[in-house]
Design an enzyme around this catalytic site. Structure first.
Site, PDB file in Angstrom:
ATOM      1  N   SER A 108     -62.507  28.996 -29.875  1.00  0.00           N
ATOM      2  CA  SER A 108     -62.982  29.460 -31.366  1.00  0.00           C
ATOM      3  C   SER A 108     -64.261  30.845 -31.283  1.00  0.00           C
ATOM      4  O   SER A 108     -63.736  30.974 -32.252  1.00  0.00           O
ATOM      5  CB  SER A 108     -63.329  28.237 -31.464  1.00  0.00           C
ATOM      6  N   HIS A 163     -56.646  26.184 -32.838  1.00  0.00           N
ATOM      7  CA  HIS A 163     -56.742  27.371 -33.662  1.00  0.00           C
ATOM      8  C   HIS A 163     -55.787  28.294 -33.812  1.00  0.00           C
ATOM      9  O   HIS A 163     -55.476  29.217 -34.079  1.00  0.00           O
ATOM     10  CB  HIS A 163     -58.059  28.425 -33.352  1.00  0.00           C
ATOM     11  N   LYS A 206     -57.810  23.233 -40.069  1.00  0.00           N
ATOM     12  CA  LYS A 206     -57.921  24.335 -40.255  1.00  0.00           C
ATOM     13  C   LYS A 206     -56.185  25.081 -40.953  1.00  0.00           C
ATOM     14  O   LYS A 206     -56.057  25.119 -42.339  1.00  0.00           O
ATOM     15  CB  LYS A 206     -57.924  25.028 -39.174  1.00  0.00           C
TER      16      LYS A 206
END
Length: 394
Positions: free
Chosen positions: A182, A210, A241
């Site tokens: 990240s 992610h 996310k």
């Protein structure tokens, strides 16, 4: 209250204020999206994880609103009591299908999923080998287990192999890595990690928070990105996310592992079930993400454009393809000063400094969304160009 404790904490806060500054939560007055309302102004938002722009997608919002009317706000109970709704099972099945796993189990967040995974599966006879730049939730989850723990230098496959060879005594060996890291946006070397796991009969665990929804033809994540579907043994990830930006996390993998987590994983057993409204929203977001490869294509094109624009301005931008774009500003307060200049110019980004990143690795993290317009990207590039004036003389 104990005076000594309060004195120590105040002293440490004063020191932190001088060295790195104290964090203050940003209060946002608008829904999540490519722009945000902050302190009475509208800023172009490059600080969120809404990679596909689904946080404000009308189908996601409509589904959540219907679920709120039909099922209420929350469940006020854990899954093992009376907190389970049909949508929880539907969402788990959709996650398993998306990532190509036998089964999946929901948690309140991916942090909870990573906290609950290792202690449930491992004992003192086992060994965990963890990448040095893994997310804090993986680090904490590994610490909570009773397994022997070793950290290998970031992406150092030679050191990892030495550690695997040295841990032949273990009952089980786990290789643990982020799929996408990240802070840097770099992608784990999954083909090599998978080969090492197979050669040493180790279990490969990947946190794909992610990457889920972002990488791969259908958004299945890092494994699909490399053409390695089914080669990750255990996958953890988030629904907060790219998949709607709400809340919730998961562990996906073989049915025996998932069922074990349902039976003994403490964050699964001892907390409320995910709100049905959020589960419906995430389920809708998964369906959109799978049906809309154009969102990932648009995201990739915009990321490539902005990476190139920032490099052309003279910024130090490491190679990469993920929509996390680190802009390295390794000169004391340079990252904070540039971020402040960008804020004054209508662009929201955050500077990352110690202890989030090591001293000397300060940077601004720029995060691109498929929802950003060409004008917004050009505005951000122009603002970065103007912000270079604060670096003069450094």
């Amino acid at each position: 209250m104990n005076v000594t404790l309060l004195h120590r904490l105040r002293t440490e806060l004063d020191q932190r204020s001088v060295t790195t500054g104290l964090r203050r939560d940003l209060v946002v007055s608008s829904p999540q999206g490519p722009t945000l309302g902050v302190d009475g102004e509208t800023l172009v938002n490059f600080a969120a994880n809404d990679y596909l722009g689904l946080a404000e997608h009308p189908d996601v919002l409509d589904a959540a609103q219907r679920a709120l009317r039909e099922m209420g706000l929350g469940v006020s109970a854990g899954r093992v009591l009376c907190g389970t709704r049909a949508v929880h099972g539907e969402l788990e099945a959709a996650i398993a299908e998306l990532v190509g796993a036998d089964d999946a189990v929901l948690y309140g967040s991916c942090f909870d999923a990573n906290l609950g995974l290792f202690d449930a599966l491992l004992g003192p006879q086992d060994v965990v080998l963890s990448d040095a730049l893994n997310h804090a939730s993986l680090i904490d989850g590994i610490r909570l287990s009773r397994a022997e723990r070793h950290v290998f230098a970031h992406a150092d496959l030679d050191e990892l192999e030495r550690r695997l060879a040295e841990s032949a005594h273990a009952r089980h060996r786990l290789i643990v890595t982020d799929g996408v890291f990240s802070m840097d946006g770099d992608i784990a070397a999954l083909p090599q990690l998978s080969e090492l796991a197979q050669r040493y009969d180790a279990v490969l665990v990947v946190d794909d928070s992610h990457a889920t929804g972002v990488l791969g033809a259908t958004g299945a994540g890092t494994a699909e990105h490399f053409g390695l579907a089914g080669r990750v043994d255990v996958l953890t990830g988030t629904l907060g996310k790219a998949l709607g930006g709400g809340a919730g996390g998961f562990v996906a993998g073989p049915r025996a592992i998932v069922e074990t987590l349902r039976q003994v994983s403490r964050p699964y057993i001892f907390t409320n079930a995910m709100a049905p409204t959020l589960a419906v929203a995430a389920l809708t977001a998964i369906r959109i993400a799978r049906a809309r490869p154009d969102l990932r294509e648009r995201l990739a094109a915009k990321t490539t454009w902005l990476r190139g624009a920032l490099r052309d301005l003279g910024y130090d931008v490491p190679p990469g393809e993920h929509p996390i774009i680190p802009v390295m500003l390794r000169e004391g307060s340079a990252a904070r000063d540039v971020a402040a200049a960008l804020r004054r110019d209508g662009v929201l980004v955050f500077a990352l400094s110690h202890p989030v990143v090591p001293v000397g690795e300060e940077r601004i993290r720029v995060q691109v969304s498929a929802a950003h317009t060409a004008d917004q990207l050009e505005h951000a590039a122009a603002a970065f160009g103007r912000a270079r004036s604060v670096l003069v003389g450094r």
